[in-house]
Design an enzyme around this catalytic site. Structure first.
Site, PDB file in Angstrom:
ATOM      1  N   THR A   1      42.569  44.143  45.484  1.00  0.00           N
ATOM      2  CA  THR A   1      42.462  45.602  45.412  1.00  0.00           C
ATOM      3  C   THR A   1      42.426  46.150  46.828  1.00  0.00           C
ATOM      4  O   THR A   1      41.911  45.488  47.728  1.00  0.00           O
ATOM      5  CB  THR A   1      41.153  45.955  44.672  1.00  0.00           C
ATOM      6  OG1 THR A   1      41.298  45.564  43.321  1.00  0.00           O
ATOM      7  CG2 THR A   1      40.819  47.429  44.765  1.00  0.00           C
TER       8      THR A   1
ATOM      9  N   GLY B   1      35.091  44.177  38.622  1.00  0.00           N
ATOM     10  CA  GLY B   1      34.891  45.561  38.202  1.00  0.00           C
ATOM     11  C   GLY B   1      33.787  45.762  37.191  1.00  0.00           C
ATOM     12  O   GLY B   1      33.044  46.751  37.245  1.00  0.00           O
TER      13      GLY B   1
HETATM   14  N1  ASP Z   1      37.740  45.855  41.211  1.00  0.00           N
HETATM   15  C1  ASP Z   1      39.019  45.507  40.657  1.00  0.00           C
HETATM   16  C2  ASP Z   1      38.929  45.563  39.159  1.00  0.00           C
HETATM   17  O1  ASP Z   1      37.963  45.060  38.602  1.00  0.00           O
HETATM   18  C3  ASP Z   1      39.508  44.163  41.061  1.00  0.00           C
HETATM   19  C4  ASP Z   1      39.339  43.809  42.518  1.00  0.00           C
HETATM   20  O2  ASP Z   1      38.800  44.575  43.304  1.00  0.00           O
HETATM   21  O3  ASP Z   1      39.776  42.749  42.891  1.00  0.00           O
HETATM   22  O4  ASP Z   1      39.824  46.067  38.543  1.00  0.00           O
END
Ligand code: ASP
Length: 312
Positions: A182, A236
């Site tokens: 992300t 998340g």
């Molecule tokens: N936070 C993101 C999600 O859960 C994934 C990530 O940050 O790698 O969609």
């Protein structure tokens, strides 16, 4: 007000052979955002410019190069927030837009805050944002990873982080070996305005329609010119429970430095819900902060008069 900009490219166990590309992607995003700030641009514009560069870089789990969901499709989430007005715009489960951060920015300028799926794409059409073919967002690396995951039976029922949680309270190291690239950015402009943005393809092998923390205000990002700005990354479902971005910026408001606030917020994530992730912060003076409890997080930052710092 001195300019400041910080970006991240995700928190997970970034393999050694992908470190250089992560750093280069962060460096280029930093440069793009910094150019906007130097030319007198707004923090929001700098965030959008930096995140677009990260979305366009196939190494990250955002825009082109995103992880695939259980059906083998890319579904994108993104959000942006203006620290002065507390206005925000977010989109989720978008399949046909290359740069969802720009779509989120258009939503910020509208009467609503969050649009999902087909509604978000109809809004994109009315805002003149071009569609791409969904397959253009898929890179060979992720297609191969998806195929490998589907040959491992323990990943069929859940996304990568969820599978580990279902088995035991602390995620297994294997959950960290799945991409969590992300991306996000926080910027402080000449007029003292803060903005934050986050963009993601979510977690590997996620359920179709699953939305994580990234497009959710207070969880995946937060910006308030009276305290600070934050963008988060990681698991998340844990980040949402502790509203990681709001927790971190509130800690700045309570008198902590951004570095202390970042560490304390990640500590809350780990202790309270056994979560994994990272965050980047700027306070209203442009002081940076970052922390993560994953093996690595890709990041870069620059403050006026200071050096450019790039790390994992
Ligand atoms: N936070 C993101 C999600 O859960 C994934 C990530 O940050 O790698 O969609």
């Amino acid at each position: 007000m001195p300019l400041a900009l910080i970006v991240h490219g995700g928190a997970w166990d970034i393999p050694d052979n992908e470190v250089a590309e992560h750093q280069e992607g962060c460096r280029q995003a930093l440069a793009a955002g910094w150019r906007v700030l130097e030319q007198g641009g707004r923090a929001l514009d700098a965030v959008e410019a930096a995140v677009r560069v990260l979305e366009d870089a196939p190494i990250f789990d955002a825009g082109v190069g995103s992880v695939l969901n259980r059906d083998g499709d890319v579904e994108l989430d993104a959000a942006v927030m203006d620290g002065e007005t507390l206005r925000s715009g977010a989109v989720a489960v978008v399949r046909r837009v290359r740069n969802p951060i720009t779509l989120a920015r258009r939503v910020l300028e509208s009467q609503v805050i969050l649009l999902v799926g087909q509604g978000a794409e109809r809004f994109a059409e009315s805002a003149g944002i071009p569609f791409c073919d969904p397959t253009e967002l898929i890179v060979e690396r992720e297609r191969a990873r998806w195929q490998e995951l589907h040959q491992q039976s323990n990943y069929r029922a859940q996304d990568a982080f969820g599978a580990a949680r279902a088995k035991q309270s602390a995620p297994q190291p294997t959950s960290l070996s799945h991409p969590g690239d992300t991306v996000g950015c926080v910027a402080l402009d000449r007029t003292g305005q803060l903005a934050a943005g986050t963009s993601t393809g979510g977690t590997a092998n996620k359920l179709p329609g699953r939305v994580g923390d990234s497009p959710l205000i207070g969880a995946g990002l937060y910006a308030d010119t009276s305290t600070g700005g934050c963008s988060t990354t990681g698991w998340g479902e844990s980040i949402m429970k502790v509203l990681l971005a709001k927790t971190a910026t509130d800690l700045i408001g309570a008198g902590h430095t951004p570095m202390e606030a970042a560490r304390a917020a990640i500590d809350v994530l780990a202790r309270r819900v056994g979560g994994l992730g990272g965050c980047i912060l700027l306070d209203a003076q442009g002081r940076p902060g970052l922390a993560f409890n994953t093996p690595r997080m890709a990041y870069a930052y620059r403050t006026e008069g200071g050096d450019e710092i790039v790390g994992v």
